[in-house]
Structures are given as structure tokens and as C-alpha cells.
Design a protein around this motif. Structure first.
Motif, PDB file in Angstrom:
ATOM      1  N   VAL A   1       0.823  -1.212   0.000  1.00  0.00           N
ATOM      2  CA  VAL A   1       0.000   0.000   0.000  1.00  0.00           C
ATOM      3  C   VAL A   1       0.856   1.262   0.000  1.00  0.00           C
ATOM      4  O   VAL A   1       0.331   2.367   0.149  1.00  0.00           O
ATOM      5  N   LEU A   2       2.161   1.128  -0.142  1.00  0.00           N
ATOM      6  CA  LEU A   2       3.058   2.283  -0.194  1.00  0.00           C
ATOM      7  C   LEU A   2       3.752   2.348  -1.545  1.00  0.00           C
ATOM      8  O   LEU A   2       4.060   1.317  -2.159  1.00  0.00           O
ATOM      9  N   GLY A   3       4.010   3.566  -1.996  1.00  0.00           N
ATOM     10  CA  GLY A   3       4.728   3.754  -3.249  1.00  0.00           C
ATOM     11  C   GLY A   3       5.821   4.792  -3.085  1.00  0.00           C
ATOM     12  O   GLY A   3       5.695   5.743  -2.315  1.00  0.00           O
ATOM     13  N   GLY A   4       6.907   4.609  -3.790  1.00  0.00           N
ATOM     14  CA  GLY A   4       8.014   5.552  -3.717  1.00  0.00           C
ATOM     15  C   GLY A   4       8.677   5.560  -2.359  1.00  0.00           C
ATOM     16  O   GLY A   4       9.053   6.624  -1.840  1.00  0.00           O
ATOM     17  N   GLU A   5       8.877   4.373  -1.770  1.00  0.00           N
ATOM     18  CA  GLU A   5       9.475   4.301  -0.431  1.00  0.00           C
ATOM     19  C   GLU A   5      10.940   4.742  -0.459  1.00  0.00           C
ATOM     20  O   GLU A   5      11.653   4.511  -1.428  1.00  0.00           O
ATOM     21  N   VAL A   6      11.338   5.369   0.634  1.00  0.00           N
ATOM     22  CA  VAL A   6      12.735   5.744   0.845  1.00  0.00           C
ATOM     23  C   VAL A   6      13.203   5.063   2.127  1.00  0.00           C
ATOM     24  O   VAL A   6      12.532   5.139   3.157  1.00  0.00           O
ATOM     25  N   TYR A   7      14.346   4.384   2.063  1.00  0.00           N
ATOM     26  CA  TYR A   7      14.836   3.622   3.208  1.00  0.00           C
ATOM     27  C   TYR A   7      16.011   4.351   3.854  1.00  0.00           C
ATOM     28  O   TYR A   7      16.806   5.021   3.177  1.00  0.00           O
ATOM     29  N   ASP A   8      16.102   4.214   5.163  1.00  0.00           N
ATOM     30  CA  ASP A   8      17.236   4.829   5.866  1.00  0.00           C
ATOM     31  C   ASP A   8      18.433   3.881   5.864  1.00  0.00           C
ATOM     32  O   ASP A   8      18.391   2.799   5.258  1.00  0.00           O
TER      33      ASP A   8
ATOM     34  N   ALA B   1       3.650   7.922  -1.880  1.00  0.00           N
ATOM     35  CA  ALA B   1       2.240   7.642  -2.148  1.00  0.00           C
ATOM     36  C   ALA B   1       1.761   6.479  -1.288  1.00  0.00           C
ATOM     37  O   ALA B   1       2.548   5.623  -0.862  1.00  0.00           O
ATOM     38  N   THR B   2       0.471   6.477  -1.068  1.00  0.00           N
ATOM     39  CA  THR B   2      -0.187   5.348  -0.400  1.00  0.00           C
ATOM     40  C   THR B   2      -1.603   5.255  -0.943  1.00  0.00           C
ATOM     41  O   THR B   2      -2.105   6.204  -1.565  1.00  0.00           O
ATOM     42  N   LYS B   3      -2.237   4.119  -0.743  1.00  0.00           N
ATOM     43  CA  LYS B   3      -3.585   3.973  -1.278  1.00  0.00           C
ATOM     44  C   LYS B   3      -4.525   3.350  -0.261  1.00  0.00           C
ATOM     45  O   LYS B   3      -4.106   2.687   0.687  1.00  0.00           O
ATOM     46  N   MET B   4      -5.811   3.600  -0.497  1.00  0.00           N
ATOM     47  CA  MET B   4      -6.873   3.081   0.365  1.00  0.00           C
ATOM     48  C   MET B   4      -7.944   2.486  -0.537  1.00  0.00           C
ATOM     49  O   MET B   4      -8.330   3.095  -1.539  1.00  0.00           O
TER      50      MET B   4
ATOM     51  N   LYS C   1       3.092   4.751 -11.815  1.00  0.00           N
ATOM     52  CA  LYS C   1       4.264   5.522 -11.386  1.00  0.00           C
ATOM     53  C   LYS C   1       4.686   5.182  -9.963  1.00  0.00           C
ATOM     54  O   LYS C   1       5.862   4.925  -9.695  1.00  0.00           O
ATOM     55  N   TYR C   2       3.725   5.165  -9.043  1.00  0.00           N
ATOM     56  CA  TYR C   2       4.073   5.014  -7.631  1.00  0.00           C
ATOM     57  C   TYR C   2       4.007   3.566  -7.143  1.00  0.00           C
ATOM     58  O   TYR C   2       4.594   3.230  -6.124  1.00  0.00           O
ATOM     59  N   PHE C   3       3.264   2.744  -7.880  1.00  0.00           N
ATOM     60  CA  PHE C   3       3.159   1.343  -7.478  1.00  0.00           C
ATOM     61  C   PHE C   3       3.660   0.472  -8.618  1.00  0.00           C
ATOM     62  O   PHE C   3       3.013  -0.487  -9.028  1.00  0.00           O
ATOM     63  N   SER C   4       4.833   0.860  -9.145  1.00  0.00           N
ATOM     64  CA  SER C   4       5.417   0.148 -10.277  1.00  0.00           C
ATOM     65  C   SER C   4       5.839  -1.261  -9.893  1.00  0.00           C
ATOM     66  O   SER C   4       6.217  -2.055 -10.731  1.00  0.00           O
ATOM     67  N   SER C   5       5.787  -1.545  -8.585  1.00  0.00           N
ATOM     68  CA  SER C   5       6.052  -2.925  -8.175  1.00  0.00           C
ATOM     69  C   SER C   5       5.026  -3.844  -8.810  1.00  0.00           C
ATOM     70  O   SER C   5       5.232  -5.037  -8.922  1.00  0.00           O
TER      71      SER C   5
END
Length: 930
Positions: A211-218, A228-231, A542-546
Motif C-alpha cells: 500500500v506504499l509507493g516511492g518508499e525511501v529507506y534509511d 504515495a499510499t492507497k486506500m 508511477k508510484y506502485f510500479s512494483s
């Protein structure tokens, strides 16, 4: 005739005069090869048949028009009763009819009816994992609960998961609790999303990356932010509540489109969105059809007639458009009678038939205009017969090639493509029949009108004898341009070399583009590019290209109790498979056996084996399973994945589903590799008892065969086109040259499709098949006309360009005008149609009017034996300037057939004939010098 020095040449012209070739063989019997005999017979039959048809039409034009109208009406009567339209969003239209996935889809829909509908939103911001964005999301969620349609709101329409309405989003990690969500800190959010493994609301395994898109990891590998996120809201779709569900979806769409001030962008989509937007786009763009018809009517009025009150042909232009309308009605009626549905591709049919029909009309009218001065003085029925004699054979070639190309396309396995090709083939058959009957009759009536000096626009007004058309209207600008400038310059040797080099360069460039033409198809392309639904799907890509597509392994009515090994293996191998996203396999069987292994309920442990922790028999297996999914917290979510049967009070399962997600696929090839892989994996474990299925499998299955279907259809259509050209043009060398134009045009179109960003898909498949047929039109007219003129190659090419070049140019330009407005359409079908047809017209005209004349002027074969026409424009003009009539001898004794490069063929007049003046011709030797 091939121009051989010793060839015996005897032929009879239209006036019955015999032209003698070699004086030494003037009395020998003409010897013809088998191909020449067939050629002569075919051309003779065609030209004789059309000549006779033209005479009948010229004698009884009104009678023929009425008969054609009545026949059309009788055929079209069936249309309202048999016409059916495919449902918007029917994805089976693009799937091969023999695909296994269609059987899987049918089983799933019968056992697990698609009664679940959904609405979904994507929220985009710099970082959606902030208290502000999550609070805004909760506000939208809370507003959705109060959306009411009639007496129903979300709580009455929602799909239940346990005791809760099913709404998937990151907020379920906090159980949609207002107090908790509004009190969250940034640290709380980060901790939760990186530690959550199951949903506290629905008790299923939970992966936040779905449910997440464009994640950035530390630096430690934890999710630090996301773009992005979706519902997603799930609601019932049963027939009883479908209308209310659709109405509620519309309210949700309106809510999503309004967005929220604390969220940068909100995108929304629902089940109804595709049908609403895709259907609306095509229906809305039908306005372009009306405008296109008006433009074409104006154009053909200008080109068919002259700018004066008497010779203008507005009525004939209207008759041409009426022919197209009648053809559309016939094709709809006949195709519907054959059981074919009208689909999303069919909206371009009117544009297609308009373009093809106008081409044929220009050829017919051009043939009438190009009759000689002597022929123009003949009775009307003779003029119509002679005009149709050559034009009828010419449009027969082009019409048959178009028809065969589409009938070949109709053998495809893709239902949408098959249906379109059948509609198009019937339409072109109708166009061919009506153009040679109804339109020719209208032309005869128009000629009568002009002869009676009746006004072109108001046929009740008769002009006075002293009325003379203005001088400007009497000028033939296009033929004059071709005669005075285009043809002479094109036939210069340096220009010929430039043309051949340019053709070779274009071929080299575009063959690279054709080879690199990508295969890709996405259903969102059927949505208008400015619609909210298209924006949603673009944001999703774009945001959920997975591309994690939900799927499932479905098992039929089998003995699940005895299939423990297979069910365990399914879970194990699916979990380890590269075709499944890690951690997304949700197996009811695994959860059920885990519960049996850990439960301390005495009533349950009494029914299972103490060692294996498995039910003692089949009856206990199903009884405990029913208890698990109806009363246990961890089992409630599986109630939708199991279908229980109850026969003679004994429980059983008629079907089950194990859910999972597919990973991303970067291209079409990877997509159907995933499809083949998952199907092989499941079949290897469970045989035919179980199978994988997902909506995305339909698209992958379609992509799997599109390229093969395209290559097959193109190859078969090309072979048929060549055979038809060979049979009807009746000369192998001319047919090969015409076919080279088709092949070059096709390669050029394919190459520029790649440069224009188009791909191989079901829409372009249709248009590439169409390209073969249309490409023939431009070159076949030139090739056939070339064969009907006597003389040297250059002379015959010039005569051909003067006679048929204008109609071909006008036909090509009118085809362009018919669809030019589609360039600004928002529909993928229409814009793609414009791009491909634009390329076909440009390259088709280039090869037909530039490349082919050059080729014919260099290596063109001799004319038909029945050829009775000769190019004399240049010499006639010179003689008229000198006041000399040098054609008396030729009028009495027509010259033999010859070749430009052959200088030893001699014209021998009778001994007792003394011509008034002897002139040396460029391709023969005068008697004095013989």
C-alpha cells in the motif's frame, strides 16, 4: 509483350484495326505463353463485364439506383434485431478464444461469483508517512462512511471481514481509531510501519509495501518515507444491490476528486470508472465523424466538379457519401447476422469506409474525365461503359485486396480483432458493389443533368443557352501540374536515381524501427487521456510500479482431506516462487492446520490425531474447517475463499482459493513468462485439480499471442494480396512491383510507429492489416493503368500519371481529410488510427506516385494485348503549334506495341498509301531510313 526484337506482335484496337509488328511475321499466328493467355483472358473478361455493366447503368441509371437502394434496405432491415454491442470493459475481447485462462475465468465466476466491487484512492505527497497526511486520510475515510445512496451507506453495502467492513490501507494498522491516529507522532508512524507483520483488524499477514509507493529507506534498511499510499473500499456487487453500489461508487469518486487540502494529489478509481470513461470517450468523439464527413463532402465537391453552376458536382458528392452510409448499414447488418458483436474498435469503421470509398469514386470519375475527345461524343451509355471498363477493373484489384486482408485478419484468435475484420470486410464488399452501381448511376444522372443545362445545386433551374462557364473553372490544375511539371521532371534520369536512393534509405531506417517495435498493451489506453480514471492508472503505474497484482490458486471440488501433501506443497512452493511476492501467500489450509496444531479447545483436540494434529476423518476435517472460518478470529477472513456444499447433511468444499500477489513485470515478455511459470508450478503439484487465475492473466495471455497473430495475419494477407494482384493485374512483373510498394510501405509504417511511440497491440494489429490493403490502393491503380497504355515506358508512365495520378492523389488526400480530426481526440483508438493511417497515406502515395513510376519507367513490362490507348500529349501539342496534323496515318493505322529501348520496330504502311507528311518517331524508324 516484352519488346524482344523478333517477337510477333498482332493486336486489334477498339476500332478494329490491326497493328502489325515485325513485317516478317505479320501473318504468323500469335504465340503466347500460358501466363499471357491467362492475363489476356482475365483482363478481357473483367473489362468486358464492366463495359456491359456501364452500358446498362448508362441506359437505366434511375432503375439501377432504385434497385441498389431497395437491396440495401432489405439487408439493413435485420440490423436493429440482430445488432449487439460488447459490454464496456469486457476483457475477454482481447483474449485468444482457445486460451486456458478463459476456462479458468468461467469456473471462478461460476463458483466464486464476482459480487465484490471496489473503490480506491491514491494519495500523493512529499511524504505520506506523516501525522498530517494520515489525519487527512482518516478524514476522507470518515467522510466515506457517511456517503448515503437511498437507504444505503457504506456500512450496509460493505464487504465484511469478521465484524469489520473491509477497507485496506495503512490506517488499518491503527484499526481506523480516530483518537489513536490523530495523536500519532512521526516516530510512532515509522516504528509501526517497520514492525507490522499482521493486520490487527483482519488478522491476515500484512506487508506495508503493498500500500506504499516511492518508499525511501534509511541506513538501517527501515522505511523512512514514501511518496504515495492507497486506500481501497470493498462493497457488495450482488444483483440486488448493484444499482445502489454503483451509485455509492459515484459518491466515492466525487469525494476523491475533491481531494483534501493537506494532501498534494488524490487519484480515484472504481469498478464503474472504466465503463463510464472508455465508453464516453468513444461516443463523445463520434462528433469528429460528422465533422469529417462535412470536410470530405466539401473536398470531393471541389475535386469531382468545376467551379461553375453547371459543372459543379455537389449532388454526386452527396451520392458518394450516401454510398458510404449504405455500406456502413450493410456491414453492421451482415456482421450482426453472423453473430459478431460491435466492440470498442468498431467506432473507426465509418472513417475507414469513408476513406476507401472516396478513393474508388475518384478513380471512377477520373476515368470518365479522361475519355478522349472522340469518346466524349459517344452516347451516354457508351461513355459510362468505357469509363467503367478500366476503372472497374482497377477498383476490383484494390477492393479484393482489402477484402482478403480483412478476411485473413478474421481468422485470428482474438475476438475483438476477428469481429472488427468481419465488419470491415463486409463494409468493403458493400462499398465495391454500391460504388460500381449506385454511384455510377448517380454519375450518369449527373452527366444527363449537365447536358440538359440544369443547375448543379438546384436541378429545377435550367440555364439559358447563352450561359457559359467561367474560364477559370475550365482549367484542370492538378492534371496540368502533373503533365507540365511533375511527370517530366520525375522521369529525368538523375531524379530517378535520387528516388531510388531515397527509397533505399527510408527502407534501411524504418526496417530498424520495425525490428525494434515494442509489444505492449494496457487497458488504460482505452480511457481518454484527460480523464480521472486515466490519471489514477498513470499514478498507479508511477508510484506502485512494483505492479503487485492480486491472484489466487483455485482448487476444484476435490477430497481436500486426503490432499494434505499437495496443499502443503502448494503453500511451500508458492512462498518460495519467483512468480509470487514474498510474504503475500495467504493460505486457508496453512492457517487451518496451524490452528489445529495450536488450539487447546478440548472439543477440537478430540477430533484430531494427537501426533499429526490432523482431523481423524473427512467428516471431522470439514466440520472443523467450517468452525474455523465461522467462529475463529484468525479464520474469519477465509470465509470468502471457501465454498461449502451440504449434501445429505455432510459438509464438503466445491471450491477454494489461496491468495497471493504477483511481482512486478517490466515488459510484456516477462508478463507471459510469469504466467507460464505459475501455471506450470501449480499444474506440477496439483495437476488439473488446481489452477492459478487473476484478472491480469487475461492481459498477459493476450500479449502472449499478439505478435504471433500479427505475423501470421500479415504473412497470409501479403500472400493473398500478391495473388490477387497477379490474377487481376495479370502480369507477374507489374504485380511484383506493386507488391514491392506494399512491402516498403508496410516497413516504413512499422518503423515510424516505433519512432512515434506506438507499440504492437490489438489496436495497431487491426491497423497494420488495414495498411496492407490501403497500401495496395495507391500502387495497384498505377500498375494497372500502366498496363492499359501502348508506347514506350516513359510515355506510358507519363500517360498513367496524367490519367490516374490525379484521382490517386485526391483519393489519398480525401482519406487523410476523413480522419484528420481524430488527431485531437482523447481516445487511444482514434488517435492511434490517425497516426497509422497518416503514415499509410504518406508512404502509400510516395511509393505509388514516386517510386513505382520510376521503377516502371526503367523495367516496366509491355502493355496488355487489349491495350488500345496511346500517349500523344507532347507531340500533339507541338504539331498543333505548327498547324500540322501528323496523326492521320496513326488514326488509320495504329502503331504496334513497342519498348522505349527498342529502335528496330518499323511501321510499314500499305504500298498504295502516301501519307501527307512523314515524321520520324523517337521509337521507330521511318520508311525512308529503313
Amino acid at each position: 509483350m516484352d519488346g524482344k526484337k523478333n517477337g510477333a506482335i498482332n493486336s486489334t484496337n477498339a476500332n478494329g484495326h490491326v497493328s502489325n509488328g515485325d513485317i516478317n511475321s505479320s501473318k504468323e499466328e500469335l504465340k503466347l505463353s500460358c501466363l499471357q493467355k491467362i492475363s489476356h483472358k482475365i483482363i478481357s473478361v473483367l473489362e468486358t463485364a464492366f463495359y456491359r455493366l456501364g452500358r446498362i447503368i448508362g441506359t437505366h441509371p434511375w432503375r439501377v439506383m432504385i434497385i441498389a437502394t431497395v437491396v440495401t434496405g432489405l439487408i439493413c432491415i435485420a440490423a436493429p434485431f440482430t445488432f449487439t454491442e460488447s459490454a464496456d470493459g469486457d476483457d475477454t475481447l482481447w483474449v485468444p478464444v482457445n486460451a486456458k485462462v478463459l476456462d479458468y475465468k468461467s469456473w471462478v465466476e461460476s463458483v466464486f461469483p464476482s459480487t465484490v466491487r471496489f473503490g480506491t484512492m491514491i494519495f500523493v505527497s512529499n511524504n505520506v508517512l506523516t501525522p498530517t497526511v494520515l489525519s487527512a486520510m482518516w478524514s476522507i475515510y470518515n467522510s466515506s462512511l457517511s456517503l448515503t445512496t437511498g437507504t444505503n451507506n457504506f456500512s450496509t453495502l460493505c464487504i465484511q471481514s469478521g465484524s469489520n467492513c473491509l477497507v485496506n490501507s495503512i490506517l488499518e494498522l491503527w484499526s481506523y481509531d480516530e483518537t489513536t491516529i490523530l495523536a500519532l507522532s512521526q516516530a510512532d508512524i515509522k516504528t509501526k510501519i517497520n514492525s507490522a507483520t499482521s493486520s490487527p483488524m483482519y488478522y491476515n499477514s500484512y506487508d506495508v509495501t503493498t500500500v506504499l509507493g516511492g518508499e525511501v529507506y534509511d541506513g538501517s534498511g527501515d522505511i523512512d518515507s514514501a511518496s504515495a499510499t492507497k486506500m481501497t473500499w470493498f462493497i457488495q456487487g450482488d444483483d440486488a444491490v448493484q444499482a445502489q453500489a454503483e451509485a455509492w461508487e459515484q459518491l466515492l469518486i466525487d469525494l476523491g476528486r475533491n481531494g483534501h487540502s493537506d494532501i498534494s494529489s488524490t487519484y480515484v478509481f472504481a469498478i464503474r470508472s472504466f465503463g463510464d470513461e472508455a465508453g464516453g470517450a468513444i461516443r463523445g468523439d463520434i462528433a469528429f465523424l460528422s465533422a469529417g464527413y462535412v470536410i470530405v463532402i466539401v473536398y470531393i465537391t471541389i475535386m469531382l466538379g468545376k467551379f461553375n453552376c453547371l459543372e459543379q458536382r455537389f449532388g454526386l458528392a452527396i451520392a458518394g457519401v450516401v454510398v458510404v452510409g449504405m455500406s456502413i448499414g450493410i456491414c453492421f447488418s451482415l456482421a450482426s447476422l453472423c453473430g459478431f458483436e460491435y466492440g470498442p474498435l468498431h467506432s473507426v469503421l465509418p472513417f475507414l469506409l469513408l476513406g476507401i470509398g472516396v478513393d474508388d469514386m475518384f478513380v471512377i470519375v477520373g476515368a470518365l474525365k479522361n475519355l478522349s475527345d472522340e469518346q466524349q461524343k459517344l452516347p451516354l451509355n457508351e461513355r459510362i461503359g468505357k469509363a467503367l471498363r478500366h476503372s472497374g477493373a482497377s477498383i476490383t484489384v484494390t477492393s479484393l485486396t482489402d477484402i482478403m486482408a480483412f478476411f485473413i485478419g478474421a481468422t485470428t484468435l482474438l475476438p475483438a480483432l476477428r469481429s472488427f475484420c468481419i465488419f470491415a470486410a463486409f463494409g468493403i464488399i458493400a462499398l465495391y458493389g454500391l460504388s460500381t452501381t449506385f454511384f455510377v448511376s448517380a454519375m450518369a444522372v449527373d452527366v444527363k443533368r449537365a447536358a440538359a443545362r440544369l443547375n448543379a445545386c438546384c436541378c429545377f433551374y435550367k440555364h439559358k443557352p447563352e450561359y457559359k462557364p467561367n474560364n477559370c473553372s475550365q482549367k484542370e490544375y492538378l492534371p496540368t501540374f502533373i503533365l507540365k511539371f511533375y511527370a517530366p521532371h520525375l522521369l529525368k534520369f538523375p531524379v530517378k536515381i535520387v528516388v531510388l536512393v531515397l527509397t533505399a534509405a527510408l527502407f534501411g531506417l524504418t526496417i530498424w524501427g520495425t525490428v525494434n517495435l515494442e509489444q505492449k498493451f494496457e487497458e488504460k489506453w482505452f480511457l481518454p487521456s484527460d480523464s480521472y480514471a486515466y490519471d489514477y492508472l498513470t499514478a498507479s503505474d508511477k508510484y506502485f510500479s512494483s505492479g503487485q497484482e492480486q491472484a489466487g490458486v483455485y482448487c476444484k471440488s476435490i477430497d481436500y482431506f486426503s490432499k494434505k501433501t499437495e496443499m502443503d506443497s502448494l503453500y511451500t512452493q508458492l512462498t518460495a516462487s519467483n512468480y509470487v511476492v514474498n510474504g503475500t501467500v495467504d493460505s486457508w489450509f496453512k492457517s487451518y492446520t496451524d490452528w489445529l496444531s495450536t488450539t487447546s479447545d478440548a472439543a477440537v483436540t478430540a477430533q484430531i490425531d494427537g501426533t499429526t494434529k490432523y482431523p481423524l476423518d473427512s467428516t471431522k476435517f470439514y466440520d472443523l474447517l467450517y468452525q474455523f472460518v465461522t467462529t475463529e478470529t484468525t479464520g474469519l477472513r477465509f470465509s470468502r475463499n471457501l465454498k461449502f456444499s451440504n449434501t445429505s447433511s455432510v459438509l464438503g468444499l466445491t471450491g477454494s482459493k489461496i491468495s497471493f500477489y504477483h511481482p512486478s513485470v517490466k515488459d510484456t515478455v516477462e508478463g507471459f513468462n510469469v504466467l507460464d511459470g505459475i501455471q506450470s508450478l501449480v499444474a506440477g503439484i496439483a495437476g488439473s485439480d488446481c489452477f492459478p487465475y487473476s484478472q491480469i492473466h487475461l492481459t498477459w495471455e493476450s500479449n502472449k499471442v499478439i505478435r504471433q497473430e500479427l505475423y501470421r495475419n500479415i504473412a497470409l494477407a501479403a500472400v493473398c494480396v500478391f495473388i490477387i494482384c497477379l490474377v487481376l493485374i495479370a502480369n507477374i512483373w507489374t504485380s511484383l512491383m506493386v507488391f514491392s510498394c506494399v512491402a516498403l510501405t508496410f516497413v516504413n509504417v512499422g518503423g515510424f510507429m516505433h519512432f512515434w511511440g506506438l507499440t504492437i497491440d490489438v489496436v495497431t494489429c487491426v491497423q497494420l492489416i488495414l495498411a496492407i490493403g490501403l497500401a495496395v490502393d495507391y500502387s495497384a491503380h498505377i500498375g494497372h493503368c500502366f498496363m492499359t497504355f501502348q508506347g514506350g515506358r516513359n510515355e506510358r508512365v507519363k500517360a498513367t500519371l496524367v490519367e490516374i495520378g490525379g484521382p490517386v492523389i485526391s483519393g489519398g488526400f480525401s482519406t487523410f481529410l476523413a480522419f484528420v480530426l481524430l488527431a485531437v481526440s482523447k481516445s487511444y483508438v482514434f488517435t492511434t488510427f490517425f497516426k497509422v493511417l497518416f503514415l499509410v497515406v504518406i508512404f502509400g502515395l510516395f511509393h505509388g506516385l514516386v517510386y513505382l513510376p520510376v521503377l516502371l519507367s526503367m523495367i516496366g513490362p509491355a502493355a496488355y494485348l487489349s491495350a488500345d490507348r496511346r500517349y500523344q500529349h507532347d507531340q500533339k501539342e507541338k504539331d498543333e503549334e505548327n498547324g500540322v496534323d501528323n496523326y492521320a496515318m496513326e488514326k488509320q493505322f495504329p502503331p504496334p506495341d513497342y519498348d522505349n529501348d527498342t529502335k528496330d520496330k518499323v511501321y510499314i504502311p500499305p504500298p498504295d498509301y502516301t501519307p501527307p507528311m512523314t515524321r520520324k518517331y523517337s521509337n521507330r524508324v521511318s520508311p525512308e531510313k529503313r
